[in-house]
Structure formats: C-alpha cells, structure tokens
Design a protein around this motif. Sequence first.
Motif, PDB file in Angstrom:
ATOM      1  N   ILE A   1       0.873  -1.173   0.000  1.00  0.00           N
ATOM      2  CA  ILE A   1       0.000   0.000   0.000  1.00  0.00           C
ATOM      3  C   ILE A   1       0.910   1.223   0.000  1.00  0.00           C
ATOM      4  O   ILE A   1       1.861   1.287   0.786  1.00  0.00           O
ATOM      5  CB  ILE A   1      -0.916   0.033   1.237  1.00  0.00           C
ATOM      6  N   GLY A   2       0.613   2.176  -0.866  1.00  0.00           N
ATOM      7  CA  GLY A   2       1.424   3.376  -0.953  1.00  0.00           C
ATOM      8  C   GLY A   2       0.577   4.635  -0.904  1.00  0.00           C
ATOM      9  O   GLY A   2      -0.568   4.651  -1.359  1.00  0.00           O
ATOM     10  N   LEU A   3       1.144   5.687  -0.345  1.00  0.00           N
ATOM     11  CA  LEU A   3       0.484   6.984  -0.220  1.00  0.00           C
ATOM     12  C   LEU A   3       1.424   8.037  -0.769  1.00  0.00           C
ATOM     13  O   LEU A   3       2.608   8.066  -0.416  1.00  0.00           O
ATOM     14  CB  LEU A   3       0.175   7.270   1.255  1.00  0.00           C
TER      15      LEU A   3
ATOM     16  N   THR B   1       5.194   3.891   1.911  1.00  0.00           N
ATOM     17  CA  THR B   1       4.806   2.585   1.376  1.00  0.00           C
ATOM     18  C   THR B   1       4.997   1.533   2.450  1.00  0.00           C
ATOM     19  O   THR B   1       6.010   1.538   3.154  1.00  0.00           O
ATOM     20  CB  THR B   1       5.660   2.212   0.147  1.00  0.00           C
ATOM     21  N   GLY B   2       4.025   0.631   2.553  1.00  0.00           N
ATOM     22  CA  GLY B   2       4.148  -0.530   3.428  1.00  0.00           C
ATOM     23  C   GLY B   2       3.942  -1.789   2.606  1.00  0.00           C
ATOM     24  O   GLY B   2       3.159  -1.789   1.658  1.00  0.00           O
TER      25      GLY B   2
ATOM     26  N   GLY C   1      13.913   6.727   3.766  1.00  0.00           N
ATOM     27  CA  GLY C   1      14.283   5.798   4.815  1.00  0.00           C
ATOM     28  C   GLY C   1      13.370   4.583   4.708  1.00  0.00           C
ATOM     29  O   GLY C   1      12.216   4.697   4.292  1.00  0.00           O
ATOM     30  N   GLY C   2      13.900   3.450   5.048  1.00  0.00           N
ATOM     31  CA  GLY C   2      13.091   2.241   4.924  1.00  0.00           C
ATOM     32  C   GLY C   2      13.501   1.180   5.908  1.00  0.00           C
ATOM     33  O   GLY C   2      14.574   1.216   6.502  1.00  0.00           O
ATOM     34  N   TYR C   3      12.611   0.244   6.065  1.00  0.00           N
ATOM     35  CA  TYR C   3      12.868  -0.905   6.931  1.00  0.00           C
ATOM     36  C   TYR C   3      12.293  -2.134   6.275  1.00  0.00           C
ATOM     37  O   TYR C   3      11.236  -2.114   5.702  1.00  0.00           O
ATOM     38  CB  TYR C   3      12.232  -0.688   8.292  1.00  0.00           C
TER      39      TYR C   3
ATOM     40  N   TYR D   1       8.053  -8.141   6.361  1.00  0.00           N
ATOM     41  CA  TYR D   1       7.300  -6.894   6.357  1.00  0.00           C
ATOM     42  C   TYR D   1       8.285  -5.748   6.188  1.00  0.00           C
ATOM     43  O   TYR D   1       9.415  -5.828   6.648  1.00  0.00           O
ATOM     44  CB  TYR D   1       6.524  -6.718   7.665  1.00  0.00           C
ATOM     45  N   GLY D   2       7.859  -4.697   5.536  1.00  0.00           N
ATOM     46  CA  GLY D   2       8.748  -3.559   5.351  1.00  0.00           C
ATOM     47  C   GLY D   2       7.981  -2.296   5.056  1.00  0.00           C
ATOM     48  O   GLY D   2       6.772  -2.313   4.799  1.00  0.00           O
ATOM     49  N   GLY D   3       8.686  -1.203   5.104  1.00  0.00           N
ATOM     50  CA  GLY D   3       8.087   0.091   4.812  1.00  0.00           C
ATOM     51  C   GLY D   3       9.153   1.066   4.368  1.00  0.00           C
ATOM     52  O   GLY D   3      10.352   0.851   4.581  1.00  0.00           O
TER      53      GLY D   3
END
Length: 185
Positions: free
Chosen positions: A128-130, A143-144, A183-185, A159-161
Amino acid sequence: DSSVFGSPFLRDETRNIVRYHAQKGGETSDLDLRYELNDVSDPLNPTDVFDSNTVRVFHSLDFGPTLNRRVDSIFYYFDRTGSGSGSFLSADEILHLDHSSDLATDYRYGFSQSSSDAGVTTANVASIGLLYQLYRQLTTAATGRATRQDFPTGNVTMYGGQTNADYRHPLAWGGQFFLDTSGGY
C-alpha cells in the motif's frame, strides 16, 4: 563442424518459433496479448531438445467519475518441457486512486509461482502506498509491504516500509535545486 578441447562439436539444431501479438485500445482501457511457441530440436544432441510456451497479458482500465482511478492487470506464464523443464506463473494487480490533485494511493498484489526439478516456490506480495504533495515543491510518500514466500524447504514472511520526501526549487537561469531523502525498513 568444430572442436572443443579436441573433441568434435556437432549441432543440427532446428528452431520453429510461432509468435502472436494482439492489441486493443479504447478510450478508457487497453489490452495487450502476446504468445510465443518455441520448438527446438537437435537430433545430434537429444538432451538439448525442448518446447516452450510464453503468454503475457496486460490490461489497463481507467474509471471513476473523472477517470481518476486506474487498475492494471498483468499475467505472465512460461512453460518449458524437455531439457531444463519447468514453469513460471505470475499475476499482478495494481490499483491507483487519485483522491485529489495532491493526494493519491496505490494498492498492489502480486502472486508468482515457479516449478522445476527442485520443487515449487510460491510468493505473495502486497503493498500500500500513499503519495501526498504537501506544497508545490514538496512531495512525500510512504509505502508498506508484506511478503510471504513458500519454498520446498519452508517459508519466509517479511514486512517492510519506506518513506520519501522530495523537495524541488527553481533557481535563476532555469536551474533546479533537488533534495531527496528516504528511509526504509
């Protein structure tokens, strides 16, 4: 007729390839279909003989009161029999919604499966992205996503974002200043 490391190397390969491509475009939708059959034979090297089929279908549809919504569907299939046999299947669905001139969301689901002598591997990916344009020069995005992969030996779930901010500012004499962070995870 040639030799490799002193041994004769002979081939008598024949390839029969059939391709089909069709497109249909409309005011609010597009369809693209591609198919290919590849038949390879070589009586001198029977272990290198194979047949393959490839199918790709892409469909796009714009809808909504002002055509501010879009769905894209992509289907891909590949199958090979004979030498190096296996198959691959994937399907992707992407939904894009423009809520206003400065706010949009994206929803995506993807499925893929490959099979070979080693077994079957399956993957499911959802995201899902905004996208929000806070000011004319500043755009932010988030984004998730979630992924599950199944292997012959077990499975993995991830899982990531990610977040992004992009700033752009015009400079004198037609120049541009860019500042992009993420930044992301």
